[in-house]
Design a protein around this motif. Structure first.
Motif, PDB file in Angstrom:
ATOM      1  N   GLN A  53       0.948  -1.179  -0.077  1.00 41.06           N
ATOM      2  CA  GLN A  53       0.050  -0.158   0.225  1.00 41.06           C
ATOM      3  C   GLN A  53       0.779   1.191  -0.070  1.00 41.06           C
ATOM      4  OE1 GLN A  53      -2.467  -0.778   3.321  1.00 41.06           O
ATOM      5  NE2 GLN A  53      -3.846  -2.146   2.429  1.00 41.06           N
ATOM      6  N   LEU A  54       1.935   1.290   0.647  1.00 37.53           N
ATOM      7  CA  LEU A  54       3.006   2.406   0.949  1.00 37.53           C
ATOM      8  C   LEU A  54       3.423   2.496  -0.638  1.00 37.53           C
ATOM      9  CD1 LEU A  54       4.579   1.701   4.097  1.00 37.53           C
ATOM     10  CD2 LEU A  54       2.918   3.574   3.682  1.00 37.53           C
ATOM     11  N   MET A  55       3.757   1.384  -1.240  1.00 36.68           N
ATOM     12  CA  MET A  55       4.431   1.501  -2.614  1.00 36.68           C
ATOM     13  C   MET A  55       3.654   2.042  -3.535  1.00 36.68           C
ATOM     14  SD  MET A  55       6.402  -2.260  -2.459  1.00 36.68           S
ATOM     15  CE  MET A  55       6.800  -2.348  -4.222  1.00 36.68           C
ATOM     16  N   ARG A  56       2.291   2.178  -3.478  1.00 38.43           N
ATOM     17  CA  ARG A  56       1.281   2.671  -4.293  1.00 38.43           C
ATOM     18  C   ARG A  56       1.006   4.428  -4.045  1.00 38.43           C
ATOM     19  NH1 ARG A  56      -2.118  -1.591  -2.418  1.00 38.43           N
ATOM     20  NH2 ARG A  56      -2.026  -3.461  -3.603  1.00 38.43           N
ATOM     21  N   VAL A  57       1.456   4.546  -2.973  1.00 38.27           N
ATOM     22  CA  VAL A  57       1.589   6.019  -2.454  1.00 38.27           C
ATOM     23  C   VAL A  57       2.613   6.706  -3.133  1.00 38.27           C
ATOM     24  CG1 VAL A  57       1.473   7.739  -0.398  1.00 38.27           C
ATOM     25  CG2 VAL A  57       0.130   5.742  -0.401  1.00 38.27           C
ATOM     26  N   LEU A  58       3.881   5.982  -2.985  1.00 38.46           N
ATOM     27  CA  LEU A  58       5.148   6.879  -3.357  1.00 38.46           C
ATOM     28  C   LEU A  58       5.532   5.968  -4.687  1.00 38.46           C
ATOM     29  CD1 LEU A  58       6.661   7.288   0.015  1.00 38.46           C
ATOM     30  CD2 LEU A  58       5.844   8.954  -1.574  1.00 38.46           C
ATOM     31  N   PRO A  59       5.313   6.389  -6.008  1.00 37.77           N
ATOM     32  CA  PRO A  59       5.348   5.323  -7.049  1.00 37.77           C
ATOM     33  C   PRO A  59       6.777   5.036  -7.115  1.00 37.77           C
ATOM     34  CG  PRO A  59       4.272   7.440  -7.704  1.00 37.77           C
ATOM     35  CD  PRO A  59       4.637   7.567  -6.141  1.00 37.77           C
ATOM     36  N   GLU A  60       7.131   3.973  -7.731  1.00 37.75           N
ATOM     37  CA  GLU A  60       8.431   3.277  -8.066  1.00 37.75           C
ATOM     38  C   GLU A  60       9.414   4.433  -8.540  1.00 37.75           C
ATOM     39  OE1 GLU A  60      10.621  -0.687  -9.987  1.00 37.75           O
ATOM     40  OE2 GLU A  60       8.607  -0.445  -9.960  1.00 37.75           O
ATOM     41  N   GLU A  61       8.767   4.927  -9.791  1.00 40.80           N
ATOM     42  CA  GLU A  61       9.642   5.858 -10.477  1.00 40.80           C
ATOM     43  C   GLU A  61      10.211   7.005  -9.797  1.00 40.80           C
ATOM     44  OE1 GLU A  61       8.840   9.104 -14.232  1.00 40.80           O
ATOM     45  OE2 GLU A  61       7.311   7.218 -14.037  1.00 40.80           O
ATOM     46  N   LEU A  62       9.450   7.448  -8.813  1.00 40.98           N
ATOM     47  CA  LEU A  62       9.857   8.637  -8.127  1.00 40.98           C
ATOM     48  C   LEU A  62      11.041   7.967  -7.274  1.00 40.98           C
ATOM     49  CD1 LEU A  62       6.692  10.285  -7.231  1.00 40.98           C
ATOM     50  CD2 LEU A  62       8.344  11.001  -8.956  1.00 40.98           C
ATOM     51  N   VAL A  63      10.902   7.004  -6.416  1.00 40.81           N
ATOM     52  CA  VAL A  63      11.823   6.563  -5.572  1.00 40.81           C
ATOM     53  C   VAL A  63      12.942   6.192  -6.174  1.00 40.81           C
ATOM     54  CG1 VAL A  63      12.261   4.709  -3.758  1.00 40.81           C
ATOM     55  CG2 VAL A  63       9.890   5.880  -3.781  1.00 40.81           C
ATOM     56  N   THR A  64      12.777   5.495  -7.284  1.00 42.24           N
ATOM     57  CA  THR A  64      14.185   5.161  -7.981  1.00 42.24           C
ATOM     58  C   THR A  64      14.748   6.186  -8.496  1.00 42.24           C
ATOM     59  OG1 THR A  64      13.002   3.014  -8.843  1.00 42.24           O
ATOM     60  CG2 THR A  64      14.722   3.835 -10.254  1.00 42.24           C
ATOM     61  N   ASP A  65      14.125   7.322  -8.991  1.00 39.08           N
ATOM     62  CA  ASP A  65      14.753   8.579  -9.387  1.00 39.08           C
ATOM     63  C   ASP A  65      15.529   9.255  -8.428  1.00 39.08           C
ATOM     64  OD1 ASP A  65      13.801   8.406 -12.050  1.00 39.08           O
ATOM     65  OD2 ASP A  65      12.044   9.944 -12.113  1.00 39.08           O
ATOM     66  N   LEU A  66      14.917   9.210  -7.005  1.00 41.87           N
ATOM     67  CA  LEU A  66      15.640   9.762  -5.977  1.00 41.87           C
ATOM     68  C   LEU A  66      16.818   8.878  -5.733  1.00 41.87           C
ATOM     69  CD1 LEU A  66      15.537  11.885  -3.690  1.00 41.87           C
ATOM     70  CD2 LEU A  66      14.141  10.236  -2.352  1.00 41.87           C
ATOM     71  N   HIS A  67      16.689   7.582  -5.509  1.00 38.73           N
ATOM     72  CA  HIS A  67      17.716   6.920  -5.640  1.00 38.73           C
ATOM     73  C   HIS A  67      19.094   7.006  -6.334  1.00 38.73           C
ATOM     74  CE1 HIS A  67      20.136   3.268  -3.980  1.00 38.73           C
ATOM     75  NE2 HIS A  67      20.163   3.047  -5.331  1.00 38.73           N
ATOM     76  N   ARG A  68      18.699   7.329  -7.622  1.00 40.53           N
ATOM     77  CA  ARG A  68      19.741   7.288  -8.820  1.00 40.53           C
ATOM     78  C   ARG A  68      20.361   8.606  -8.329  1.00 40.53           C
ATOM     79  NH1 ARG A  68      16.234   4.821 -13.495  1.00 40.53           N
ATOM     80  NH2 ARG A  68      16.725   2.590 -13.280  1.00 40.53           N
ATOM     81  N   ALA A  69      19.653   9.677  -8.218  1.00 45.64           N
ATOM     82  CA  ALA A  69      20.050  10.967  -8.021  1.00 45.64           C
ATOM     83  C   ALA A  69      21.093  11.007  -7.008  1.00 45.64           C
ATOM     84  CB  ALA A  69      18.962  11.970  -7.630  1.00 45.64           C
ATOM     85  N   TRP A  70      20.592  10.521  -5.643  1.00 45.76           N
ATOM     86  CA  TRP A  70      21.502  10.353  -4.560  1.00 45.76           C
ATOM     87  C   TRP A  70      22.879   9.596  -4.971  1.00 45.76           C
ATOM     88  CZ3 TRP A  70      23.139  12.305  -0.448  1.00 45.76           C
ATOM     89  CH2 TRP A  70      24.057  11.709   0.282  1.00 45.76           C
ATOM     90  N   GLU A  71      22.830   8.497  -5.736  1.00 45.62           N
ATOM     91  CA  GLU A  71      24.014   7.725  -6.092  1.00 45.62           C
ATOM     92  C   GLU A  71      24.938   8.816  -6.911  1.00 45.62           C
ATOM     93  OE1 GLU A  71      22.637   4.253  -8.157  1.00 45.62           O
ATOM     94  OE2 GLU A  71      23.046   3.145  -6.390  1.00 45.62           O
ATOM     95  N   LYS A  72      24.431   9.576  -7.603  1.00 44.82           N
ATOM     96  CA  LYS A  72      24.935  10.754  -8.627  1.00 44.82           C
ATOM     97  C   LYS A  72      25.881  11.673  -7.414  1.00 44.82           C
ATOM     98  CE  LYS A  72      22.668  10.085 -12.830  1.00 44.82           C
ATOM     99  NZ  LYS A  72      21.818  10.851 -13.818  1.00 44.82           N
TER     100      LYS A  72
END
Length: 93
Positions: A53-72
């Motif tokens: 249910q939490l995963m539906r609130v915070l879409p995968e694309e947004l969390v993945t983009d944030l993770h990739r940005a942090w890695e950069k």
């Protein structure tokens, strides 16, 4: 690797086992990866469903983009010889 995503979290309660889960954005990012393989790291099936249910609130694309940005950001700091620290800076008097 330290990740900024481990410091942002939501609390979720499992109606089945009564436990409270602290789900970080890093947990959620990893959960998205695991979900693609149809497995859950949660020992309680109902907890895993609650996390969905939490995963539906915070879409995968947004969390993945944030993770990739942090890695950069972390990679750029490392390449420049800058020590990037996570957490709140110590209070100054």
């Amino acid at each position: 690797m330290n990740s900024l995503l481990q410091y942002a979290y939501v609390q979720s309660r499992c109606n089945a086992c009564g436990g409270t889960l602290d789900v970080t954005l890093l947990d959620m990012f990893m959960e998205y990866q695991v979900h693609r393989e149809w497995q859950s790291p949660r020992p309680c099936v109902n907890c895993a469903l609650a996390n969905m249910q939490l995963m539906r609130v915070l879409p995968e694309e947004l969390v993945t983009d944030l993770h990739r940005a942090w890695e950069k950001v972390a990679a750029a700091a490392s390449a420049s010889g800058v020590e990037l620290r996570l957490g709140l800076p110590p209070q100054t008097a």
